[in-house]
Motif scaffolding. Structure first.
Motif, PDB file in Angstrom:
ATOM      1  N   ASP A  77       0.833  -1.226   0.042  1.00 34.34           N
ATOM      2  CA  ASP A  77      -0.023  -0.040   0.120  1.00 34.34           C
ATOM      3  C   ASP A  77       0.788   1.291  -0.056  1.00 34.34           C
ATOM      4  O   ASP A  77       0.373   2.464   0.094  1.00 34.34           O
ATOM      5  CB  ASP A  77      -0.953   0.117   1.339  1.00 34.34           C
ATOM      6  N   GLU A  78       2.178   1.033  -0.226  1.00 32.93           N
ATOM      7  CA  GLU A  78       2.901   2.472  -0.172  1.00 32.93           C
ATOM      8  C   GLU A  78       3.081   2.595  -1.469  1.00 32.93           C
ATOM      9  O   GLU A  78       3.837   1.849  -2.344  1.00 32.93           O
ATOM     10  CB  GLU A  78       4.131   1.789   0.566  1.00 32.93           C
ATOM     11  N   LEU A  79       2.917   3.886  -2.013  1.00 29.29           N
ATOM     12  CA  LEU A  79       3.112   4.514  -3.203  1.00 29.29           C
ATOM     13  C   LEU A  79       4.432   5.534  -2.814  1.00 29.29           C
ATOM     14  O   LEU A  79       4.185   6.330  -2.032  1.00 29.29           O
ATOM     15  CB  LEU A  79       1.964   5.113  -3.792  1.00 29.29           C
ATOM     16  N   ARG A  80       5.280   5.459  -3.708  1.00 27.54           N
ATOM     17  CA  ARG A  80       6.460   6.621  -3.748  1.00 27.54           C
ATOM     18  C   ARG A  80       6.642   7.382  -4.937  1.00 27.54           C
ATOM     19  O   ARG A  80       6.314   6.599  -5.920  1.00 27.54           O
ATOM     20  CB  ARG A  80       7.940   5.694  -3.580  1.00 27.54           C
ATOM     21  N   THR A  81       6.741   8.546  -5.047  1.00 23.24           N
ATOM     22  CA  THR A  81       6.866   9.203  -6.045  1.00 23.24           C
ATOM     23  C   THR A  81       8.468   8.903  -6.404  1.00 23.24           C
ATOM     24  O   THR A  81       9.284   8.703  -5.632  1.00 23.24           O
ATOM     25  CB  THR A  81       6.866  10.728  -5.773  1.00 23.24           C
TER      26      THR A  81
END
Length: 118
Positions: A77-81
């Motif tokens: 569930d971790e979205l990184r730019t």
């Protein structure tokens, strides 16, 4: 995933001036070079033991751990730019002394606060 054997077509075609940060390609190259060196040192440590390694060699083992935990690990569930990913890359690279970051231009190292101790 093994970062050394992974080829990223999007990075090759989508990174660089006008597309991503100026430091992107240099940081990626330095990460891969450091990871390759860390893997060599890990194999050496398996043969001779960590006590026989130099302090710099042991820093590469620290880098390998930091790369796995601080860069590669990502929750579902971790979205990184891309910006966040590059900042994590810098954090991981700083486990190494500045003298080992020879693929990065001095202006990038200075801008990110690189010190000789890492």
């Amino acid at each position: 995933m093994d970062a050394l054997s992974s080829l990223s077509r999007p990075m090759r075609k989508g990174a660089g001036p006008g597309r991503t940060r100026d430091d992107h390609l240099d940081v990626a190259a330095q990460l891969l070079a450091a990871l390759a060196r860390a893997r060599q040192i890990r194999e050496l440590a398996d043969l001779v033991g960590q006590a026989a390694l130099s302090p710099t060699d042991r820093r590469y083992l620290d880098f390998d751990e930091a790369f796995a935990r601080g860069f590669m690990d990502q929750r579902r569930d971790e979205l990184r730019t891309p910006e966040q990913t590059l900042e994590r890359a810098w954090e991981v690279l700083f486990t190494l002394p500045r003298s080992q970051l020879s693929m990065l231009p001095a202006e990038f190292l200075d801008a990110h606060g690189a010190t000789e101790s890492g």
